[in-house]
Enzyme design. Sequence first.
Site, PDB file in Angstrom:
ATOM      1  N   ILE A   1      41.221 -13.736 -14.297  1.00  0.00           N
ATOM      2  CA  ILE A   1      41.577 -13.747 -16.033  1.00  0.00           C
ATOM      3  C   ILE A   1      41.890 -12.132 -16.523  1.00  0.00           C
ATOM      4  O   ILE A   1      42.508 -12.174 -17.592  1.00  0.00           O
ATOM      5  CB  ILE A   1      40.275 -14.321 -16.770  1.00  0.00           C
ATOM      6  CG1 ILE A   1      40.994 -14.834 -18.144  1.00  0.00           C
ATOM      7  CG2 ILE A   1      39.154 -13.463 -16.825  1.00  0.00           C
ATOM      8  CD1 ILE A   1      40.323 -15.895 -18.868  1.00  0.00           C
TER       9      ILE A   1
ATOM     10  N   GLY B   1      29.444 -12.351 -13.268  1.00  0.00           N
ATOM     11  CA  GLY B   1      30.719 -13.164 -13.538  1.00  0.00           C
ATOM     12  C   GLY B   1      31.805 -12.822 -14.074  1.00  0.00           C
ATOM     13  O   GLY B   1      32.216 -11.502 -14.069  1.00  0.00           O
TER      14      GLY B   1
ATOM     15  N   ASP C   1      32.363 -12.323 -17.216  1.00  0.00           N
ATOM     16  CA  ASP C   1      31.906 -11.293 -18.196  1.00  0.00           C
ATOM     17  C   ASP C   1      31.984  -9.865 -17.568  1.00  0.00           C
ATOM     18  O   ASP C   1      32.546  -8.694 -18.213  1.00  0.00           O
ATOM     19  CB  ASP C   1      30.396 -11.469 -18.606  1.00  0.00           C
ATOM     20  CG  ASP C   1      29.957 -10.848 -19.988  1.00  0.00           C
ATOM     21  OD1 ASP C   1      30.887  -9.805 -20.385  1.00  0.00           O
ATOM     22  OD2 ASP C   1      28.738 -11.082 -20.239  1.00  0.00           O
TER      23      ASP C   1
ATOM     24  N   THR D   1      30.369 -22.648 -15.978  1.00  0.00           N
ATOM     25  CA  THR D   1      30.524 -23.336 -14.912  1.00  0.00           C
ATOM     26  C   THR D   1      30.079 -22.414 -13.747  1.00  0.00           C
ATOM     27  O   THR D   1      29.976 -22.866 -12.618  1.00  0.00           O
ATOM     28  CB  THR D   1      31.874 -24.134 -14.507  1.00  0.00           C
ATOM     29  OG1 THR D   1      32.909 -23.026 -14.408  1.00  0.00           O
ATOM     30  CG2 THR D   1      32.211 -25.070 -15.553  1.00  0.00           C
TER      31      THR D   1
ATOM     32  N   TYR E   1      25.905 -20.436 -15.664  1.00  0.00           N
ATOM     33  CA  TYR E   1      25.339 -21.490 -16.796  1.00  0.00           C
ATOM     34  C   TYR E   1      25.110 -22.763 -16.120  1.00  0.00           C
ATOM     35  O   TYR E   1      24.560 -23.589 -16.649  1.00  0.00           O
ATOM     36  CB  TYR E   1      25.953 -21.358 -17.892  1.00  0.00           C
ATOM     37  CG  TYR E   1      25.534 -19.984 -18.797  1.00  0.00           C
ATOM     38  CD1 TYR E   1      24.438 -19.448 -18.213  1.00  0.00           C
ATOM     39  CD2 TYR E   1      26.086 -20.188 -20.209  1.00  0.00           C
ATOM     40  CE1 TYR E   1      23.999 -18.210 -19.053  1.00  0.00           C
ATOM     41  CE2 TYR E   1      25.357 -18.821 -20.850  1.00  0.00           C
ATOM     42  CZ  TYR E   1      24.507 -18.245 -20.283  1.00  0.00           C
ATOM     43  OH  TYR E   1      24.375 -16.807 -21.334  1.00  0.00           O
TER      44      TYR E   1
HETATM   45  N1  AR6 Z   1      38.586 -14.541 -13.596  1.00  0.00           N
HETATM   46  C1  AR6 Z   1      38.416 -15.923 -14.006  1.00  0.00           C
HETATM   47  N2  AR6 Z   1      37.357 -16.657 -13.799  1.00  0.00           N
HETATM   48  C2  AR6 Z   1      36.165 -16.000 -13.081  1.00  0.00           C
HETATM   49  C3  AR6 Z   1      36.305 -14.421 -12.560  1.00  0.00           C
HETATM   50  C4  AR6 Z   1      37.688 -13.891 -13.133  1.00  0.00           C
HETATM   51  N3  AR6 Z   1      37.605 -12.574 -12.639  1.00  0.00           N
HETATM   52  N4  AR6 Z   1      35.042 -14.393 -12.478  1.00  0.00           N
HETATM   53  C5  AR6 Z   1      34.266 -15.376 -12.198  1.00  0.00           C
HETATM   54  N5  AR6 Z   1      35.035 -16.413 -12.723  1.00  0.00           N
HETATM   55  P1  AR6 Z   1      30.365 -17.225 -15.159  1.00  0.00           P
HETATM   56  P2  AR6 Z   1      28.864 -18.856 -17.058  1.00  0.00           P
HETATM   57  C6  AR6 Z   1      34.605 -17.747 -12.718  1.00  0.00           C
HETATM   58  O1  AR6 Z   1      29.181 -17.236 -14.255  1.00  0.00           O
HETATM   59  O2  AR6 Z   1      28.801 -19.883 -16.100  1.00  0.00           O
HETATM   60  C7  AR6 Z   1      27.384 -13.978 -16.967  1.00  0.00           C
HETATM   61  O3  AR6 Z   1      26.451 -13.024 -16.578  1.00  0.00           O
HETATM   62  C8  AR6 Z   1      33.544 -18.339 -12.263  1.00  0.00           C
HETATM   63  O4  AR6 Z   1      33.918 -18.521 -10.732  1.00  0.00           O
HETATM   64  O5  AR6 Z   1      31.026 -16.112 -15.126  1.00  0.00           O
HETATM   65  O6  AR6 Z   1      29.483 -19.150 -18.542  1.00  0.00           O
HETATM   66  C9  AR6 Z   1      27.118 -13.940 -18.540  1.00  0.00           C
HETATM   67  O7  AR6 Z   1      26.806 -12.491 -19.066  1.00  0.00           O
HETATM   68  C10 AR6 Z   1      33.103 -19.698 -12.966  1.00  0.00           C
HETATM   69  O8  AR6 Z   1      34.088 -20.777 -12.575  1.00  0.00           O
HETATM   70  O9  AR6 Z   1      29.990 -17.469 -16.641  1.00  0.00           O
HETATM   71  C11 AR6 Z   1      26.255 -14.824 -19.134  1.00  0.00           C
HETATM   72  O10 AR6 Z   1      25.072 -14.388 -18.806  1.00  0.00           O
HETATM   73  C12 AR6 Z   1      33.582 -19.263 -14.328  1.00  0.00           C
HETATM   74  O11 AR6 Z   1      34.288 -17.955 -14.363  1.00  0.00           O
HETATM   75  C13 AR6 Z   1      26.599 -15.955 -17.938  1.00  0.00           C
HETATM   76  O12 AR6 Z   1      27.198 -15.413 -16.817  1.00  0.00           O
HETATM   77  C14 AR6 Z   1      32.185 -18.930 -15.295  1.00  0.00           C
HETATM   78  O13 AR6 Z   1      31.417 -18.254 -14.670  1.00  0.00           O
HETATM   79  C15 AR6 Z   1      27.602 -17.174 -18.520  1.00  0.00           C
HETATM   80  O14 AR6 Z   1      27.656 -17.933 -17.346  1.00  0.00           O
END
Ligand code: AR6
Length: 176
Positions: A18, A39, A41, A125, A128
């Site tokens: 993203i 992740g 973020d 996903t 969380y």
């Molecule tokens: N581009 C697109 N998607 C991604 C990328 C990327 N560069 N990197 C990871 N994903 P998560 P949540 C996907 O854990 O579950 C953070 O620490 C990943 O594979 O990023 O909402 C925040 O600060 C997954 O499918 O977010 C919060 O504390 C999706 O993004 C917490 O994690 C979401 O995974 C939020 O958890």
Amino acid sequence: MMQVHIGQSILEIVEGDITRQDTDAIVNAANPSLRGGGGVDGAIHRAGGPKILEECLKIGGCPTGEARLTTGGNLMARYVIHTVGPVYKDGAHGEPQLLASCYRESLKLASANGIKTVAFPSISTGAYGYPINNAARLALQTVKEYLAEHPEITLARFVLFGKAAYEAYEEALKGV
Ligand code: AR6
């Protein structure tokens, strides 16, 4: 890549990163502190640079299910929309309503700020723990309903990280 037309707008899914999207805004799956994290973020703050965190700290936080707007810093996207997904427990603690709210509130912020094209990650996903098949169906359905009523958003793109996430959304999009 897979695309459907919703009224005047396009809803599409792609596999990718993203932080590399050229949409007007990208959405961040943040936490309520808005102080950054892992992740998606972590990837957004690393790629976008310190301006994003600076604005996040000024905003001071964001409740689950809501969204806040900052600069895109060094990203191609002009804006980042930070939204906070629910931590998944069992699905009976308001998780679906809160997850739908994330997508709706992010799109409302886009509409209110002249943002026409938006890229979303798969909110909640990862860390969380929201089951991806359920999340995919809810995400696509919620965004579809918004686009049907808001032609000012011309493109909503889901950017799925990895083949497994992409395939979950592909399956869900067939049912939308
Ligand atoms: N581009 C697109 N998607 C991604 C990328 C990327 N560069 N990197 C990871 N994903 P998560 P949540 C996907 O854990 O579950 C953070 O620490 C990943 O594979 O990023 O909402 C925040 O600060 C997954 O499918 O977010 C919060 O504390 C999706 O993004 C917490 O994690 C979401 O995974 C939020 O958890």
